[in-house]
Write an enzyme that holds these catalytic residues in place. Structure first.
Site, PDB file in Angstrom:
ATOM      1  N   TRP A 103      40.295  27.804  37.978  1.00 14.61           N
ATOM      2  CA  TRP A 103      40.288  29.066  38.720  1.00 14.61           C
ATOM      3  C   TRP A 103      40.945  30.185  37.922  1.00 14.61           C
ATOM      4  O   TRP A 103      40.508  31.341  37.970  1.00 14.61           O
ATOM      5  CB  TRP A 103      40.924  28.892  40.097  1.00 14.61           C
ATOM      6  N   ASP A 173      46.923  34.597  42.550  1.00 19.52           N
ATOM      7  CA  ASP A 173      45.919  33.972  43.406  1.00 19.52           C
ATOM      8  C   ASP A 173      46.597  32.803  44.107  1.00 19.52           C
ATOM      9  O   ASP A 173      46.921  31.797  43.485  1.00 19.52           O
ATOM     10  CB  ASP A 173      44.754  33.489  42.539  1.00 19.52           C
ATOM     11  N   LYS A 197      41.307  27.502  53.008  1.00 22.02           N
ATOM     12  CA  LYS A 197      42.106  26.337  52.675  1.00 22.02           C
ATOM     13  C   LYS A 197      43.323  26.197  53.602  1.00 22.02           C
ATOM     14  O   LYS A 197      43.526  25.164  54.204  1.00 22.02           O
ATOM     15  CB  LYS A 197      42.540  26.397  51.208  1.00 22.02           C
TER      16      LYS A 197
END
Length: 362
Positions: A103, A173, A197
């Protein structure tokens, strides 16, 4: 109700049963208004109240100080990968990135499309099994910002502490571990997270943005990609993902009712420990992917001696009610995502299944 699956999906992920039941109760009619929350206008007083309340809950639970905006945007964390350099990477400046896995790499690739970037630390040489030591990190005066990925969902690593970047804005993030533990928000210029999530269903992305970041932004950014527009309009410039924000509201209330972030962290560590103990106590039958000092309490990655045995593990786990234990297609292996809403009982059941599987396949 039929027995619920043991949901270890990485995202979209488990939601608290109490939240789902509350949403079910209010699905057809929301607070006596004669229609569903999905049907009301985002300009209505009912939605404006929900929007404000959800912002306030986020500020309260996460300890967000004055001087920050809470925004509810769309497009997932992946859209933020592009919005960040579009808004904050100006000519003559360099965006600094720490490369810790899949990511972080995606965020970096998007930034390269808009300006100068630099990888100031990386764990690639360690096959992303660690988080780089940033204690001695030196950032130049022309650094626009430092971007990090708090928790790598695919590889299973997590920052145990965050760097001090001084006057350089720190952007993170937190899609995989937001609200899983207390955090000093004042360290950050911006925090962003896809909701799917730890916050709710997919469809809404939460952005926590320090207000001084909204000053002197480029004028040639498309309207929908300007943080300034969304901040000025309180996330109501266009039709927001109403139902997703409503679900985030219910999840935040659930966290508050269950003791807040200190309680979440305690439970998350207890849950993760069950599975890590099953891995570490297996005598090598299971092997953890990440160096123990950097292991995530959200995404537990592990391997077995060969892929055929891993496939057998996944097949048998599914037959026993476990969902989502196959590792990401890019890295293989096995992964258990133990977000806030995953019950302790599910993690205990997984640890017991792992022990039984080892006994039968050693």
């Amino acid at each position: 109700m039929a027995k619920r699956a043991y949901n270890f999906n990485a995202g979209p992920a488990a939601l608290p049963l109490e939240v789902l039941q509350k949403a079910q109760e209010q699905l057809v009619e929301y607070q006596g208004i004669g229609m569903s929350i999905m049907e009301i206008s985002h300009r209505s007083s009912q939605y404006e109240q929900l929007n404000e309340e959800t912002q306030s809950l986020m500020k309260e639970l996460f300890g967000i100080p004055d001087g920050y905006k809470v925004l509810f945007l769309q497009g997932g964390g992946s859209t933020q990968f592009a919005m960040i350099p579009m808004n904050f990477l100006k000519a003559g400046k360099t965006a600094a990135y720490v490369h810790t896995g899949s990511w972080a790499d995606k965020a970096l690739k998007e930034a390269k499309l808009f300006g100068e970037t630099a990888v100031v630390a990386s764990s690639e040489a360690d096959k992303f099994t660690k988080i780089p030591d940033l204690s001695g990190l030196q950032l130049g005066e022309n650094t626009a910002y430092l971007h990090i990925t708090s928790n790598e969902t695919i590889e299973g690593s997590q920052y145990q502490q965050y760097p001090d970047t001084g006057s350089v804005p720190l952007i993170v993030d937190m899609s995989s571990d937001i609200l899983s533990r207390p955090v000093d928000i004042s360290k950050f210029a911006m925090i962003y997270a896809g909701a799917q999530k730890n916050l709710g269903p997919s469809g809404v992305t939460v952005v926590i943005l320090r207000e001084d970041m909204l000053e002197d932004l480029p004028k040639n950014i498309p309207t929908m990609l300007k943080y300034e527009i969304h901040a000025k309009n309180n996330s109501l410039y266009n039709t927001p993902p109403v139902y997703s924000v409503y679900m985030v509201n219910l999840v935040l209330k659930w966290i508050k009712e269950n003791g807040g972030l200190e309680a979440m962290e305690r439970r998350n560590r207890e849950k993760a420990d069950l599975i890590y103990q099953a891995i570490d106590g297996s005598g090598g039958f299971y092997s953890g992917v990440v160096d123990p000092a950097y292991r995530s309490i959200m995404n537990i990655t592990f391997r077995m001696k060969d892929e055929e045995l891993e496939k057998k593990f996944v097949k048998e786990s599914e037959a026993n009610g476990f969902v989502g234990l196959k590792g990401h297609r890019s890295v293989g292996g096995l992964r258990a995502s133990t977000y806030n809403a995953v019950p302790y009982e599910a993690c205990k059941a997984l640890a017991e299944f792992m022990a039984d599987f080892q006994k039968r396949n050693s």
